[in-house]
Scaffold this motif. Structure first.
Motif, PDB file in Angstrom:
ATOM      1  N   ARG A 112       0.739  -1.254  -0.090  1.00 26.65           N
ATOM      2  CA  ARG A 112      -0.013  -0.097   0.076  1.00 26.65           C
ATOM      3  C   ARG A 112       0.764   1.136   0.067  1.00 26.65           C
ATOM      4  NH1 ARG A 112      -2.412   3.667   3.693  1.00 26.65           N
ATOM      5  NH2 ARG A 112      -1.382   2.358   5.457  1.00 26.65           N
ATOM      6  N   PHE A 113       0.490   2.190  -0.706  1.00 26.11           N
ATOM      7  CA  PHE A 113       1.067   3.696  -0.662  1.00 26.11           C
ATOM      8  C   PHE A 113       0.629   4.493   0.159  1.00 26.11           C
ATOM      9  CE2 PHE A 113       3.711   1.943  -4.045  1.00 26.11           C
ATOM     10  CZ  PHE A 113       4.684   2.796  -4.383  1.00 26.11           C
ATOM     11  N   THR A 114       1.447   5.248   0.940  1.00 22.51           N
ATOM     12  CA  THR A 114       0.705   6.380   1.841  1.00 22.51           C
ATOM     13  C   THR A 114       0.624   7.410   0.805  1.00 22.51           C
ATOM     14  OG1 THR A 114       2.942   7.163   2.391  1.00 22.51           O
ATOM     15  CG2 THR A 114       2.084   5.574   3.653  1.00 22.51           C
ATOM     16  N   ASP A 115      -0.464   8.348   1.446  1.00 23.90           N
ATOM     17  CA  ASP A 115      -0.683   9.679   0.450  1.00 23.90           C
ATOM     18  C   ASP A 115       0.637  10.414   0.375  1.00 23.90           C
ATOM     19  OD1 ASP A 115      -3.093   8.734   0.171  1.00 23.90           O
ATOM     20  OD2 ASP A 115      -3.991  10.226   1.854  1.00 23.90           O
ATOM     21  N   GLU A 116       1.604  10.397   1.601  1.00 19.30           N
ATOM     22  CA  GLU A 116       3.029  11.150   1.330  1.00 19.30           C
ATOM     23  C   GLU A 116       3.690  10.577   0.285  1.00 19.30           C
ATOM     24  OE1 GLU A 116       0.840  11.700   5.194  1.00 19.30           O
ATOM     25  OE2 GLU A 116       1.680   9.754   4.026  1.00 19.30           O
ATOM     26  N   HIS A 117       3.910   9.189   0.176  1.00 19.74           N
ATOM     27  CA  HIS A 117       4.779   8.559  -0.691  1.00 19.74           C
ATOM     28  C   HIS A 117       4.462   8.781  -1.938  1.00 19.74           C
ATOM     29  CE1 HIS A 117       6.373   6.407   3.000  1.00 19.74           C
ATOM     30  NE2 HIS A 117       7.289   7.470   2.572  1.00 19.74           N
ATOM     31  N   ARG A 118       3.044   8.687  -2.242  1.00 26.50           N
ATOM     32  CA  ARG A 118       2.372   8.859  -3.651  1.00 26.50           C
ATOM     33  C   ARG A 118       2.870  10.011  -4.094  1.00 26.50           C
ATOM     34  NH1 ARG A 118      -2.165   7.402  -2.345  1.00 26.50           N
ATOM     35  NH2 ARG A 118      -2.235   5.152  -3.288  1.00 26.50           N
ATOM     36  N   ALA A 119       2.459  11.334  -3.157  1.00 25.05           N
ATOM     37  CA  ALA A 119       2.862  12.619  -3.543  1.00 25.05           C
ATOM     38  C   ALA A 119       4.283  12.709  -3.861  1.00 25.05           C
ATOM     39  CB  ALA A 119       2.457  13.437  -2.413  1.00 25.05           C
ATOM     40  N   ALA A 120       5.242  11.929  -3.177  1.00 27.42           N
ATOM     41  CA  ALA A 120       6.714  12.170  -3.489  1.00 27.42           C
ATOM     42  C   ALA A 120       7.040  11.682  -4.750  1.00 27.42           C
ATOM     43  CB  ALA A 120       7.324  11.482  -2.458  1.00 27.42           C
ATOM     44  N   LEU A 121       6.445  10.579  -5.351  1.00 22.53           N
ATOM     45  CA  LEU A 121       6.651  10.062  -6.509  1.00 22.53           C
ATOM     46  C   LEU A 121       6.117  11.170  -7.666  1.00 22.53           C
ATOM     47  CD1 LEU A 121       6.146   6.274  -6.539  1.00 22.53           C
ATOM     48  CD2 LEU A 121       8.201   7.531  -6.017  1.00 22.53           C
ATOM     49  N   ASP A 122       4.828  11.601  -7.359  1.00 27.49           N
ATOM     50  CA  ASP A 122       4.514  12.512  -8.313  1.00 27.49           C
ATOM     51  C   ASP A 122       5.091  13.691  -8.372  1.00 27.49           C
ATOM     52  OD1 ASP A 122       2.262  10.720  -8.717  1.00 27.49           O
ATOM     53  OD2 ASP A 122       0.754  12.054  -7.152  1.00 27.49           O
ATOM     54  N   TRP A 123       5.459  14.147  -7.376  1.00 29.74           N
ATOM     55  CA  TRP A 123       6.560  15.429  -7.479  1.00 29.74           C
ATOM     56  C   TRP A 123       8.225  15.075  -8.194  1.00 29.74           C
ATOM     57  CZ3 TRP A 123      11.517  16.258  -5.381  1.00 29.74           C
ATOM     58  CH2 TRP A 123      12.138  17.534  -5.519  1.00 29.74           C
ATOM     59  N   LEU A 124       8.451  13.876  -7.835  1.00 25.37           N
ATOM     60  CA  LEU A 124       9.527  13.471  -8.642  1.00 25.37           C
ATOM     61  C   LEU A 124       9.571  13.426 -10.156  1.00 25.37           C
ATOM     62  CD1 LEU A 124      10.948  10.658  -6.377  1.00 25.37           C
ATOM     63  CD2 LEU A 124      12.302  12.678  -6.867  1.00 25.37           C
ATOM     64  N   ASN A 125       8.225  12.779 -10.587  1.00 24.16           N
ATOM     65  CA  ASN A 125       7.892  12.872 -11.980  1.00 24.16           C
ATOM     66  C   ASN A 125       7.798  14.163 -12.618  1.00 24.16           C
ATOM     67  OD1 ASN A 125       7.961  10.100 -12.825  1.00 24.16           O
ATOM     68  ND2 ASN A 125       5.855   9.515 -11.510  1.00 24.16           N
ATOM     69  N   ARG A 126       7.499  15.227 -11.828  1.00 23.41           N
ATOM     70  CA  ARG A 126       7.017  16.672 -12.324  1.00 23.41           C
ATOM     71  C   ARG A 126       8.224  17.245 -12.483  1.00 23.41           C
ATOM     72  NH1 ARG A 126       2.959  16.845  -8.281  1.00 23.41           N
ATOM     73  NH2 ARG A 126       4.179  18.343  -7.111  1.00 23.41           N
ATOM     74  N   THR A 127       9.211  16.905 -11.525  1.00 23.83           N
ATOM     75  CA  THR A 127      10.510  17.833 -11.372  1.00 23.83           C
ATOM     76  C   THR A 127      11.792  17.191 -12.214  1.00 23.83           C
ATOM     77  OG1 THR A 127      11.068  16.970  -9.297  1.00 23.83           O
ATOM     78  CG2 THR A 127       9.627  18.959  -9.473  1.00 23.83           C
ATOM     79  N   SER A 128      11.722  15.904 -12.279  1.00 19.23           N
ATOM     80  CA  SER A 128      12.905  15.175 -12.953  1.00 19.23           C
ATOM     81  C   SER A 128      12.947  15.652 -14.441  1.00 19.23           C
ATOM     82  CB  SER A 128      12.885  13.521 -12.968  1.00 19.23           C
ATOM     83  OG  SER A 128      11.585  13.187 -13.486  1.00 19.23           O
ATOM     84  N   SER A 129      14.214  15.483 -14.881  1.00 25.28           N
ATOM     85  CA  SER A 129      14.576  15.882 -16.261  1.00 25.28           C
ATOM     86  C   SER A 129      15.445  14.710 -16.958  1.00 25.28           C
ATOM     87  CB  SER A 129      15.381  17.095 -16.431  1.00 25.28           C
ATOM     88  OG  SER A 129      16.574  17.112 -15.821  1.00 25.28           O
ATOM     89  N   GLY A 130      15.456  15.164 -18.471  1.00 22.39           N
ATOM     90  CA  GLY A 130      16.186  13.903 -19.122  1.00 22.39           C
ATOM     91  C   GLY A 130      15.349  12.476 -19.098  1.00 22.39           C
ATOM     92  N   GLY A 131      14.005  12.346 -18.950  1.00 22.58           N
ATOM     93  CA  GLY A 131      13.208  11.313 -19.315  1.00 22.58           C
ATOM     94  C   GLY A 131      13.103  10.500 -18.232  1.00 22.58           C
ATOM     95  N   ILE A 132      13.470  10.647 -16.848  1.00 15.17           N
ATOM     96  CA  ILE A 132      13.555   9.735 -15.834  1.00 15.17           C
ATOM     97  C   ILE A 132      12.119   9.683 -15.262  1.00 15.17           C
ATOM     98  CG2 ILE A 132      14.255   9.497 -13.485  1.00 15.17           C
ATOM     99  CD1 ILE A 132      16.591   9.593 -15.719  1.00 15.17           C
ATOM    100  N   ASN A 133      11.826   8.221 -15.093  1.00 14.36           N
ATOM    101  CA  ASN A 133      10.394   7.852 -14.828  1.00 14.36           C
ATOM    102  C   ASN A 133      10.391   7.018 -13.378  1.00 14.36           C
ATOM    103  OD1 ASN A 133       9.488   8.617 -17.466  1.00 14.36           O
ATOM    104  ND2 ASN A 133      10.590   6.876 -18.185  1.00 14.36           N
ATOM    105  N   PHE A 134       9.351   7.273 -12.744  1.00 12.26           N
ATOM    106  CA  PHE A 134       9.154   6.699 -11.466  1.00 12.26           C
ATOM    107  C   PHE A 134       7.830   6.330 -11.491  1.00 12.26           C
ATOM    108  CE2 PHE A 134      12.377   9.789 -10.380  1.00 12.26           C
ATOM    109  CZ  PHE A 134      13.191   9.250  -9.555  1.00 12.26           C
ATOM    110  N   PHE A 135       7.651   4.798 -10.819  1.00  6.25           N
ATOM    111  CA  PHE A 135       6.420   4.316 -11.067  1.00  6.25           C
ATOM    112  C   PHE A 135       6.091   3.753  -9.729  1.00  6.25           C
ATOM    113  CE2 PHE A 135       7.062   3.725 -15.484  1.00  6.25           C
ATOM    114  CZ  PHE A 135       6.054   4.041 -15.942  1.00  6.25           C
ATOM    115  N   GLY A 136       4.986   3.849  -9.044  1.00  8.47           N
ATOM    116  CA  GLY A 136       4.616   3.087  -7.807  1.00  8.47           C
ATOM    117  C   GLY A 136       3.212   2.148  -7.968  1.00  8.47           C
TER     118      GLY A 136
END
Length: 322
Positions: A112-136
């Motif tokens: 199970r993903f906590t809301d905080e960790h789901r938000a962290a991955l969403d933030w990483l996907n918004r701010t990362s550059s160079g085509g880096i992908n994070f999936f939960g």
């Protein structure tokens, strides 16, 4: 009136506690997830064909659970998994592995993903550059009656625009020639046809307007569909440092392959890294109803015939003639 007639009663889905099936993450869950058939289920959830490269891969003093490769691109993919809800330790490890292994895609699997960790991955996907992908991904086990439990992966977080590639491709179509636009429309329609067909073959985005790649479950092997004005071709691309030994080993099985697939063109391409095995189909992209059915059947046949053969290829088995 019994509207169901003599139909048997429907069974109920029952959720199974993960710990009743896997008591240990490193000794049971990780090896299970690293099996090809289970990576295939995970990969289908996010649209990536994965091949295991290593388990418990060291990155400094830490160990990544599973290191994979995207079989279409060859890019490294890290999978970090846990049988409980997400925690800060695993998030930190995921970022450490991403940097240490220079991976393009990071996949975090948890109960199970906590809301905080789901938000962290969403933030990483918004701010990362160079085509880096994070999936939960959240993993569940379900059974029907007394059946064996079956796994299901649910997407908790994914890269921005991962499901919007078609929209971006459509916007790009405005800059394409009329022929290229027609080809892009053809691929889009063919992808929808394959979904409606419930085909086991996943059709992704075209590499170019005239080319579509199909994963074969092993890095450095790709099936490419090519369209032209009046023809369609299927091309097996063998790449990587062992492409020539693999080509010759596969060619030893040419008679059996051609008995199933029909006549093939075997192109070693001396002096080039890639070798090819090709077949031309006499159907044109304007005949959508006919080509979709025939092309789907042909691609499914190629994948079914090639996958076990390619999986068994070992370059060290090839000895060149003196």
């Amino acid at each position: 009136m019994d509207v169901n007639g003599d139909k048997p009663a429907l069974a109920r889905l029952e959720r199974v506690d993960l710990r009743t099936y896997w008591s240990s993450e490193p000794y049971e869950f990780t090896p299970w997830l690293a099996r090809p058939e289970n990576l295939a289920v995970l990969g289908e959830t996010i649209g990536i064909s994965l091949e295991a490269n290593a388990e418990e891969k060291f990155v400094g003093p830490y160990r990544a659970d599973i290191l994979c490769q995207d079989t279409l691109t060859g890019h490294f993919v890290v999978i970090e998994n846990q049988l409980e809800r997400t925690d800060h330790i695993h998030l930190g490890q995921l970022l450490t592995y991403a940097a240490g292994l220079e991976c393009v895609t990071m996949i975090w699997v948890a109960a199970r993903f906590t809301d905080e960790h789901r938000a962290a991955l969403d933030w990483l996907n918004r701010t990362s550059s160079g085509g880096i992908n994070f999936f939960g991904l959240e993993i569940e086990l379900w059974r029907i009656g007394g059946s064996a439990p079956a796994p299901r992966f649910n997407i908790a977080s994914q890269p921005n625009g991962w499901q919007q590639r078609v929209s971006r491709a459509a916007a790009t179509d405005k800059e394409l020639s009329p022929t290229a636009q027609h080809q892009m429309e053809f691929w889009s329609a063919f992808r929808e046809y394959m979904l409606e067909r419930t085909s086991p073959i996943r059709i992704g985005q075209p590499m170019f307007p005239s080319e579509m790649a199909v994963a074969l479950g092993r890095t450095n092997f790709t099936l490419v569909i090519l369209t032209n004005n009046d023809s369609v071709r299927l091309k097996l691309v063998l790449g990587g440092p062992d492409s020539k030994p693999h080509f010759h080993l596969l060619q030893r099985d040419a008679a059996a392959l051609e008995a199933r697939l029909g006549q093939l063109e075997w192109l070693e391409n001396p002096g080039r890294i890639e070798s090819h095995v090709m077949q031309r189909l006499s159907i044109g992209p304007n005949q959508h109803d006919d080509i979709f059915r025939e092309l789907a059947e042909r691609v499914e046949l190629w994948v079914a015939e090639l996958k076990p053969r390619l999986r068994a290829l070992n370059a060290s088995d090839f000895v060149a003639n003196p």
